[in-house]
Design an enzyme around this catalytic site. Structure first.
Site, short mmCIF file in Angstrom:
data_model
loop_
_atom_site.label_atom_id
_atom_site.label_comp_id
_atom_site.label_asym_id
_atom_site.label_seq_id
_atom_site.Cartn_x
_atom_site.Cartn_y
_atom_site.Cartn_z
N SER A 97 0.65 -0.90 -0.22
CA SER A 97 0.06 0.11 -0.29
C SER A 97 1.01 1.19 0.30
CB SER A 97 -1.33 0.19 1.68
OG SER A 97 -2.04 1.12 1.02
N ASP A 195 -9.78 -5.02 -4.60
CA ASP A 195 -9.55 -3.90 -2.85
C ASP A 195 -10.18 -3.48 -2.55
OD1 ASP A 195 -7.92 -1.88 -1.41
OD2 ASP A 195 -5.86 -3.09 -2.40
N HIS A 225 -6.82 -6.20 0.15
CA HIS A 225 -5.94 -4.68 0.15
C HIS A 225 -4.71 -5.73 1.20
CE1 HIS A 225 -3.65 -1.07 -0.64
NE2 HIS A 225 -3.96 -0.97 0.93
#
Length: 248
Positions: A97, A195, A225
């Site tokens: 991320s 996601d 995610h």
């Protein structure tokens, strides 16, 4: 008087000294080292020197994070990079991320980084831009952590998201997105088609804009995610290790 924030159990930084090849691993926005520790430990078992820093303002309390900036998060990664540079001849980086955003930033700033592994990296999250329309007295939003498909697995992350921090990551993503053509090292780009935090099209955007001649997108259909704690975790570890070994 400034409040002292204790580090949450499981959020502590992780570092192991091994060979002269090092891997810098970064967790994401509002998350902690816990989400990346399985990767760090797997890399260490292979003999690498590994560091998984706790990003400034993370792993304590959302009120501490509220007072930090993206420059603070960069500083945490630069410090870890310097630690590796003292011990290693070759450095790789992996990030989840915003950790992937940081990996892209470091690849732009440190062309000696040999290769990067990006897991659901964030460079454009339009939904976050709604924070600019909020009233000034709104300080916190709902949590964004623990987007995991695998049953019974929980990410150690904040239960609230500071509005000020969202504005910081938006500014940081703008900088990194503009600098994507500066990335020239080999890149492995993992993406979860489903996601709920970072739009999957970020992977294609990164793939198309970085200048790397060697770049590959790998889909993770069985993870959301936080794929590093999800069903595709073994694949992320195996593919990243093989990719890094290839470029040692």
């Amino acid at each position: 008087m400034a409040r002292d924030f204790e580090v949450l159990s499981g959020a502590e930084p992780y570092a192991v000294e091994g060979s002269r090849t090092g891997i810098l691993v970064s967790h994401g926005f509002t998350g902690t080292v816990q989400s990346m520790r399985p990767l760090g430990e797997a890399f260490a078992r292979e003999g690498y020197t590994v560091i998984v820093p706790r990003l400034h303002g993370h792993g304590t309390h959302h009120e501490e994070m509220e007072g930090t900036t993206y420059q603070d998060w960069i500083a945490s990664i630069e410090e870890a990079y310097a630690w590796l540079a003292e011990r290693c001849d070759t450095i790789f980086m992996a990030g989840l991320s915003m950790g992937g955003t940081l990996a892209l930033y470091m690849a732009q700033r440190h062309p000696d980084i040999r290769a990067i592994s990006l897991i659901n990296a964030a460079v454009d999250v339009p939904a976050m831009k709604s924070v600019h329309d909020l009233q000034e007295d709104v300080r916190f939003l709902d949590a964004i952590g623990s987007d995991i498909k695998k049953a019974g697995i929980v990410e150690l992350a904040y239960d609230k998201t500071p509005v000020a921090s969202v504005k910081q990551i938006l500014a940081f993503m703008d900088i990194v997105r503009d600098g994507l053509p500066k990335v020239q090292c080999p890149a492995l780009i993992f993406v979860s088609p489903e996601d709920h935090v970072v739009p999957p099209n970020n992977a294609q955007m990164i793939y198309e804009r970085i200048a790397s001649t060697e770049k590959t997108i790998i889909e993770m259909p069985d993870s959301y995610h936080v794929a590093t704690l999800d069903n595709d975790q073994p694949r992320i570890i195996d593919e990243t290790l093989a990719f890094f070994k290839k470029h040692e």
